[in-house]
Design a protein around this motif. Sequence first.
Motif, mmCIF file in Angstrom:
data_model
loop_
_atom_site.group_PDB
_atom_site.id
_atom_site.type_symbol
_atom_site.label_atom_id
_atom_site.label_comp_id
_atom_site.label_asym_id
_atom_site.label_seq_id
_atom_site.Cartn_x
_atom_site.Cartn_y
_atom_site.Cartn_z
ATOM 1 N N MET A 1 -53.248 124.935 19.927
ATOM 2 C CA MET A 1 -53.271 125.487 21.262
ATOM 3 C C MET A 1 -52.843 124.415 22.250
ATOM 4 N N PRO A 2 -51.893 124.735 23.100
ATOM 5 C CA PRO A 2 -51.570 123.785 24.158
ATOM 6 C C PRO A 2 -52.755 123.689 25.113
ATOM 7 N N ALA A 3 -52.983 122.492 25.625
ATOM 8 C CA ALA A 3 -54.136 122.287 26.501
ATOM 9 C C ALA A 3 -53.805 121.217 27.531
ATOM 10 N N THR A 4 -54.742 121.015 28.424
ATOM 11 C CA THR A 4 -54.693 119.946 29.411
ATOM 12 C C THR A 4 -56.006 119.181 29.297
ATOM 13 N N ILE A 5 -56.073 118.054 29.963
ATOM 14 C CA ILE A 5 -57.320 117.283 29.958
ATOM 15 C C ILE A 5 -58.436 118.112 30.599
ATOM 16 N N ALA A 6 -58.124 118.862 31.640
ATOM 17 C CA ALA A 6 -59.137 119.724 32.272
ATOM 18 C C ALA A 6 -59.672 120.752 31.271
ATOM 19 N N MET A 7 -58.798 121.294 30.448
ATOM 20 C CA MET A 7 -59.243 122.260 29.435
ATOM 21 C C MET A 7 -60.122 121.576 28.389
ATOM 22 N N LEU A 8 -59.818 120.318 28.057
ATOM 23 C CA LEU A 8 -60.671 119.587 27.113
ATOM 24 C C LEU A 8 -62.044 119.320 27.719
ATOM 25 N N ARG A 9 -62.080 119.044 29.018
ATOM 26 C CA ARG A 9 -63.377 118.851 29.691
ATOM 27 C C ARG A 9 -64.184 120.155 29.650
ATOM 28 N N ASP A 10 -63.518 121.286 29.852
ATOM 29 C CA ASP A 10 -64.190 122.586 29.748
ATOM 30 C C ASP A 10 -64.685 122.833 28.330
ATOM 31 N N LEU A 11 -63.897 122.443 27.341
ATOM 32 C CA LEU A 11 -64.298 122.579 25.939
ATOM 33 C C LEU A 11 -65.571 121.791 25.680
ATOM 34 N N GLU A 12 -65.619 120.569 26.176
ATOM 35 C CA GLU A 12 -66.827 119.760 25.978
ATOM 36 C C GLU A 12 -68.040 120.406 26.642
ATOM 37 N N ALA A 13 -67.844 120.938 27.834
ATOM 38 C CA ALA A 13 -68.960 121.523 28.583
ATOM 39 C C ALA A 13 -69.437 122.846 27.992
ATOM 40 N N SER A 14 -68.500 123.694 27.545
ATOM 41 C CA SER A 14 -68.865 125.044 27.112
ATOM 42 C C SER A 14 -68.961 125.213 25.598
ATOM 43 N N GLY A 15 -68.351 124.305 24.850
ATOM 44 C CA GLY A 15 -68.365 124.433 23.400
ATOM 45 C C GLY A 15 -67.315 125.384 22.849
ATOM 46 N N GLU A 16 -66.397 125.815 23.704
ATOM 47 C CA GLU A 16 -65.301 126.679 23.255
ATOM 48 C C GLU A 16 -64.101 126.473 24.160
ATOM 49 N N ILE A 17 -62.944 126.855 23.633
ATOM 50 C CA ILE A 17 -61.710 126.750 24.404
ATOM 51 C C ILE A 17 -60.987 128.085 24.329
ATOM 52 N N ARG A 18 -60.406 128.463 25.424
ATOM 53 C CA ARG A 18 -59.642 129.701 25.500
ATOM 54 C C ARG A 18 -58.188 129.334 25.790
ATOM 55 N N ALA A 19 -57.297 129.739 24.911
ATOM 56 C CA ALA A 19 -55.873 129.471 25.121
ATOM 57 C C ALA A 19 -55.392 130.265 26.328
ATOM 58 N N ARG A 20 -54.592 129.628 27.180
ATOM 59 C CA ARG A 20 -54.054 130.320 28.347
ATOM 60 C C ARG A 20 -53.211 131.496 27.881
ATOM 61 N N SER A 21 -53.484 132.648 28.415
ATOM 62 C CA SER A 21 -52.811 133.897 28.048
ATOM 63 C C SER A 21 -52.949 134.200 26.557
ATOM 64 N N GLY A 22 -53.895 133.533 25.902
ATOM 65 C CA GLY A 22 -54.109 133.746 24.470
ATOM 66 C C GLY A 22 -53.018 133.153 23.603
ATOM 67 N N THR A 23 -52.111 132.381 24.193
ATOM 68 C CA THR A 23 -50.943 131.887 23.469
ATOM 69 C C THR A 23 -51.229 130.582 22.742
ATOM 70 N N ALA A 24 -50.864 130.568 21.461
ATOM 71 C CA ALA A 24 -51.002 129.369 20.630
ATOM 72 C C ALA A 24 -49.787 129.301 19.701
ATOM 73 N N PHE A 25 -49.740 128.276 18.893
ATOM 74 C CA PHE A 25 -48.626 128.045 17.982
ATOM 75 C C PHE A 25 -49.184 127.785 16.594
ATOM 76 N N ALA A 26 -48.470 128.282 15.573
ATOM 77 C CA ALA A 26 -48.987 128.166 14.212
ATOM 78 C C ALA A 26 -47.845 128.179 13.209
ATOM 79 N N LEU A 27 -48.187 127.830 11.997
ATOM 80 C CA LEU A 27 -47.247 127.965 10.889
ATOM 81 C C LEU A 27 -47.225 129.442 10.520
#
Length: 159
Positions: A1-27
């Motif tokens: 999932m593409p992220a920013t440092i702000a999103m990583l700070r939110d991940l630390e605080a909430s224990g989860e991350i939400r991809a913007r617009s649900g968009t991610a990349f995978a094999l």
Amino acid sequence: MPATIAMLRDLEASGEIRARSGTAFALTPALREAYVSGSDEELEYAALLDAARASLRLISAEEKGEPRRAVVSADVDNVTLRADLDAAVVRLDGPVPLSQIAAIHVDAAEAADAVTAAAAVIDAADLGDEDAEFTLGDAEDHELAWYAPQELPFLLELL
């Protein structure tokens, strides 16, 4: 999932991350077809690079964001393939808990100037501007550092 440092700070605080617009990349099967050869590891790296470029788009949209690309690698089963957007694009159906995160990839401090410049021209590069694409290449020359999920608090403290 593409992220920013702000999103990583939110991940630390909430224990989860939400991809913007649900968009991610995978094999994905489409990504596998796009390459004549390559191991799963090489194709996963190609998806990671796509996510890192998407991170630039997120950075460009943030006001006063930190100029470091971030990518969160996770083991997620419920995805929808989006080959209509690109070979590696998937849509996530919701937030990803920290327990499913396999790794966090972040630029080192030395990449900040190149990332700032690239984020400023990402739209122009998407539209085919060769100078902007060259600027993106400068940022992409920086390898993302790898962190285990449990290192997230220490990573953020050191930024």
